[in-house]
Design a protein around this motif. Structure first.
Motif, short mmCIF file in Angstrom:
data_model
loop_
_atom_site.label_atom_id
_atom_site.label_comp_id
_atom_site.label_asym_id
_atom_site.label_seq_id
_atom_site.Cartn_x
_atom_site.Cartn_y
_atom_site.Cartn_z
N ILE A 131 0.88 -1.17 0.00
CA ILE A 131 0.00 0.00 0.00
C ILE A 131 0.91 1.21 0.00
O ILE A 131 1.67 1.44 0.94
CB ILE A 131 -0.95 0.00 1.21
CG1 ILE A 131 -1.84 -1.24 1.12
CG2 ILE A 131 -1.76 1.29 1.25
CD1 ILE A 131 -2.78 -1.42 2.29
N ARG A 132 0.88 1.96 -1.12
CA ARG A 132 1.72 3.13 -1.28
C ARG A 132 0.86 4.39 -1.28
O ARG A 132 -0.20 4.42 -1.89
CB ARG A 132 2.51 3.05 -2.59
CG ARG A 132 3.64 2.06 -2.53
CD ARG A 132 4.43 2.00 -3.82
NE ARG A 132 3.66 1.55 -4.97
CZ ARG A 132 3.34 0.28 -5.22
NH1 ARG A 132 3.70 -0.66 -4.37
NH2 ARG A 132 2.67 -0.05 -6.29
N ALA A 133 1.37 5.41 -0.60
CA ALA A 133 0.65 6.67 -0.52
C ALA A 133 1.49 7.79 -1.11
O ALA A 133 2.70 7.85 -0.87
CB ALA A 133 0.31 6.99 0.93
N THR A 134 0.85 8.64 -1.88
CA THR A 134 1.47 9.90 -2.29
C THR A 134 0.75 10.98 -1.50
O THR A 134 -0.48 10.95 -1.37
CB THR A 134 1.34 10.15 -3.80
OG1 THR A 134 -0.03 10.10 -4.18
CG2 THR A 134 2.13 9.12 -4.59
N VAL A 135 1.52 11.89 -0.95
CA VAL A 135 0.97 12.92 -0.09
C VAL A 135 1.42 14.28 -0.61
O VAL A 135 2.60 14.48 -0.89
CB VAL A 135 1.43 12.74 1.37
CG1 VAL A 135 0.81 13.78 2.27
CG2 VAL A 135 1.08 11.33 1.86
N GLU B 140 5.10 3.75 2.28
CA GLU B 140 4.65 2.42 1.88
C GLU B 140 4.56 1.49 3.08
O GLU B 140 5.32 1.59 4.03
CB GLU B 140 5.63 1.84 0.86
CG GLU B 140 5.21 0.50 0.31
CD GLU B 140 6.12 0.02 -0.80
OE1 GLU B 140 5.95 0.50 -1.93
OE2 GLU B 140 6.99 -0.82 -0.52
N PHE B 141 3.60 0.57 2.98
CA PHE B 141 3.39 -0.47 3.98
C PHE B 141 3.00 -1.72 3.22
O PHE B 141 2.21 -1.67 2.28
CB PHE B 141 2.27 -0.03 4.93
CG PHE B 141 1.65 -1.15 5.72
CD1 PHE B 141 2.39 -1.88 6.64
CD2 PHE B 141 0.32 -1.48 5.56
CE1 PHE B 141 1.81 -2.91 7.37
CE2 PHE B 141 -0.27 -2.50 6.28
CZ PHE B 141 0.48 -3.21 7.19
N GLN B 142 3.55 -2.86 3.61
CA GLN B 142 3.18 -4.13 2.99
C GLN B 142 2.36 -4.94 3.97
O GLN B 142 2.80 -5.21 5.08
CB GLN B 142 4.42 -4.91 2.56
CG GLN B 142 5.12 -4.26 1.40
CD GLN B 142 6.14 -5.17 0.76
OE1 GLN B 142 6.37 -6.29 1.18
NE2 GLN B 142 6.75 -4.68 -0.29
N ILE B 143 1.17 -5.31 3.53
CA ILE B 143 0.29 -6.13 4.35
C ILE B 143 0.31 -7.55 3.81
O ILE B 143 0.12 -7.78 2.61
CB ILE B 143 -1.15 -5.55 4.39
CG1 ILE B 143 -2.04 -6.40 5.29
CG2 ILE B 143 -1.74 -5.39 3.01
CD1 ILE B 143 -3.40 -5.79 5.57
N ASP B 144 0.59 -8.50 4.70
CA ASP B 144 0.55 -9.92 4.34
C ASP B 144 -0.87 -10.40 4.61
O ASP B 144 -1.24 -10.65 5.75
CB ASP B 144 1.57 -10.70 5.17
CG ASP B 144 1.60 -12.18 4.81
OD1 ASP B 144 0.79 -12.62 3.97
OD2 ASP B 144 2.44 -12.89 5.38
N THR B 145 -1.65 -10.51 3.57
CA THR B 145 -3.07 -10.84 3.74
C THR B 145 -3.29 -12.27 4.21
O THR B 145 -4.37 -12.58 4.71
CB THR B 145 -3.86 -10.60 2.44
OG1 THR B 145 -3.40 -11.49 1.43
CG2 THR B 145 -3.73 -9.16 1.97
N ILE B 146 -2.29 -13.14 4.08
CA ILE B 146 -2.41 -14.51 4.57
C ILE B 146 -2.63 -14.51 6.08
O ILE B 146 -3.33 -15.34 6.64
CB ILE B 146 -1.18 -15.36 4.20
CG1 ILE B 146 -1.01 -15.43 2.68
CG2 ILE B 146 -1.25 -16.75 4.80
CD1 ILE B 146 -2.12 -16.11 1.93
#
Length: 114
Positions: free
Chosen positions: A30-34, A61-67
């Motif tokens: 999940i990447r954000a531009t601000v 950026e944040f990486q979410i492990d949906t598992i």
């Protein structure tokens, strides 16, 4: 200065690479531009009200492990803060679907096919 001008001066805009209502699976970045008239000090990433990550440099950026998440709806919130104490929130309702309901046999066959 009018009240309207004062309100727009501290405006922060957040955009994300995922859309509200989107289905995600696996490891999802999940990447954000601000955008702000002031320096952004940090962006916080929450999943279902739990702080998962803080990033103080672009790209945010944040990486979410949906598992590791429960299948179905989740809420992801991003909070951006600037040097003037302004804060902006972006709330996303996402759906985790790793096709767990298809069972182990389906996934074993998919693994063999790859």
């Amino acid at each position: 200065m009018s009240a309207m001008a004062a309100l727009s001066f501290g405006q922060i805009t957040i955009n994300a690479n995922v859309r509200d209502g989107q289905t995600i699976s696996g490891i999802q970045a999940i990447r954000a531009t601000v955008e702000s008239k002031h320096l952004i000090t940090e962006v916080e990433f929450y999943v279902n009200e739990e702080l998962r990550s803080t990033d103080d440099s672009t790209p945010y950026e944040f990486q979410i492990d949906t598992i590791a998440e429960t299948e179905g709806p989740i809420k992801v919130k991003l909070f951006a803060f600037d040097t003037e104490g302004n804060r902006k929130e972006l709330s996303l309702n996402l759906i985790v679907d790793n096709q767990v309901s298809k069972g182990a046999e389906f996934h074993v066959e998919q693994g063999r096919a790859d």
